[in-house]
Scaffold this active site. Sequence first.
Site, mmCIF file in Angstrom:
data_model
loop_
_atom_site.group_PDB
_atom_site.id
_atom_site.type_symbol
_atom_site.label_atom_id
_atom_site.label_comp_id
_atom_site.label_asym_id
_atom_site.label_seq_id
_atom_site.Cartn_x
_atom_site.Cartn_y
_atom_site.Cartn_z
ATOM 1 N N LYS A 94 0.959 -1.155 -0.068
ATOM 2 C CA LYS A 94 0.028 -0.048 -0.027
ATOM 3 C C LYS A 94 0.796 1.406 -0.049
ATOM 4 C CE LYS A 94 -3.577 2.677 2.631
ATOM 5 N NZ LYS A 94 -4.804 2.341 3.575
ATOM 6 N N LYS A 127 -2.474 -1.674 -3.836
ATOM 7 C CA LYS A 127 -3.408 -0.361 -3.974
ATOM 8 C C LYS A 127 -2.346 0.934 -4.139
ATOM 9 C CE LYS A 127 -5.617 1.482 -0.683
ATOM 10 N NZ LYS A 127 -6.497 1.762 0.530
HETATM 11 C C1 PBG Z 1 -7.787 3.101 5.608
HETATM 12 C C2 PBG Z 1 -7.836 3.093 4.060
HETATM 13 C C3 PBG Z 1 -7.699 3.974 2.962
HETATM 14 C C4 PBG Z 1 -8.088 3.549 1.921
HETATM 15 C C5 PBG Z 1 -8.402 2.274 2.255
HETATM 16 N N1 PBG Z 1 -8.378 1.769 3.425
HETATM 17 C C6 PBG Z 1 -7.349 5.449 3.242
HETATM 18 C C7 PBG Z 1 -5.901 5.786 3.539
HETATM 19 O O1 PBG Z 1 -5.112 5.013 3.663
HETATM 20 O O2 PBG Z 1 -5.688 7.109 3.540
HETATM 21 C C8 PBG Z 1 -8.222 4.137 0.497
HETATM 22 C C9 PBG Z 1 -9.148 3.733 -0.442
HETATM 23 C C10 PBG Z 1 -9.558 4.439 -1.784
HETATM 24 O O3 PBG Z 1 -8.893 5.550 -1.725
HETATM 25 O O4 PBG Z 1 -10.329 4.201 -2.321
HETATM 26 N N2 PBG Z 1 -6.452 3.327 5.983
#
Ligand code: PBG
Length: 328
Positions: free
Chosen positions: A201, A254
């Site tokens: 991530k 992601k």
């Molecule tokens: C929680 C989380 C996030 C996303 C998924 N889980 C936000 C972040 O890390 O700030 C992002 C998902 C998206 O942008 O669609 N930590």
Amino acid sequence: MGFPQNRMRRLRRTEPLRALVRETTIEPGDLIYPLFICPGSGVRQPVGSMPGVFQLSIDEAVREAEQAASLGIGGLLLFGLPDTKDDQATGAWSDDGIVQQALRALKKTSAAGQLVLIADVCLCEYTSHGHCGIVVQTPEGFEIDNDPSLALLARTATSLAKAGADIVAPSDMMDGRIAAIRHALDAAGRTQTPILSYASKFASAFYGPFREAAESAPQFGDRRSYQMDGANFREAMLEIELDLDEGADMILMKPAMPYLDVVRAARDSIQVPIGAYQVSGEYSMLQAAFEKGWLERDRAILESLVSMRRAGADFIVTYFAEDAAKLL
Ligand code: PBG
């Protein structure tokens, strides 16, 4: 070999021919639909930065789940907007937390038999400061304290599994969370609950619209001390290896489209199922272009999703899940 013996266009001449030689397919069952669950009833609150996405109260989420199931979608990924936030993220792990309640309601529906219910495990929607872990003051300012955060994440995952989550999906990026969660799930008798780790991530500008949807923007600082630097490929591979060693059953990558090289490399080097998350910013920039009339909606949606399957993703988390399922 070469022209004129070889004519690549021969197999592109008609749609049946193209269909016969198509290498990558996509089915509704490959798609996971994220939902944002909020308190109340009859609430269907549009998210300004994500046209077509809503904050849904539990009754509305149940209706949405039935719709998703009837379209053949593979599953749901649940995020919660708690009534109140605090520095211990109580709403994340309490047994009457908003997602826990939603899971219990969804489990009673017939849709639950057709959908995989995935619960996102993170603290940022539930902490007053919007960070994904516990914040401590340091002489230099503040820090996200890794080890104390693990206990809360493990408690959150266990509570969500007990409430009915078929899969728990930690997205916090603390070190050691997979092992901590696996240990806690097993100790609670949840040996059969799989962990889908957001192993790779990246700290990304493309999460911007999500933070409006989930009301989870950090109140100070940013997430770069725990999410990965987008420039780092080898580090992503190491994160994945470590999460698998700690007991992850599947991994989620992601964002998706800006990181398809990482998805491909992961597919080539590991054997567990891989998901790609077409995140909020990827969704919103396409929606903005559709609104402007600059991109052809249906084709652009499917092309973006096919790119992720072609890169090696087994399944895709996408806010277009219902739209795409209708097109397939
Ligand atoms: C929680 C989380 C996030 C996303 C998924 N889980 C936000 C972040 O890390 O700030 C992002 C998902 C998206 O942008 O669609 N930590």
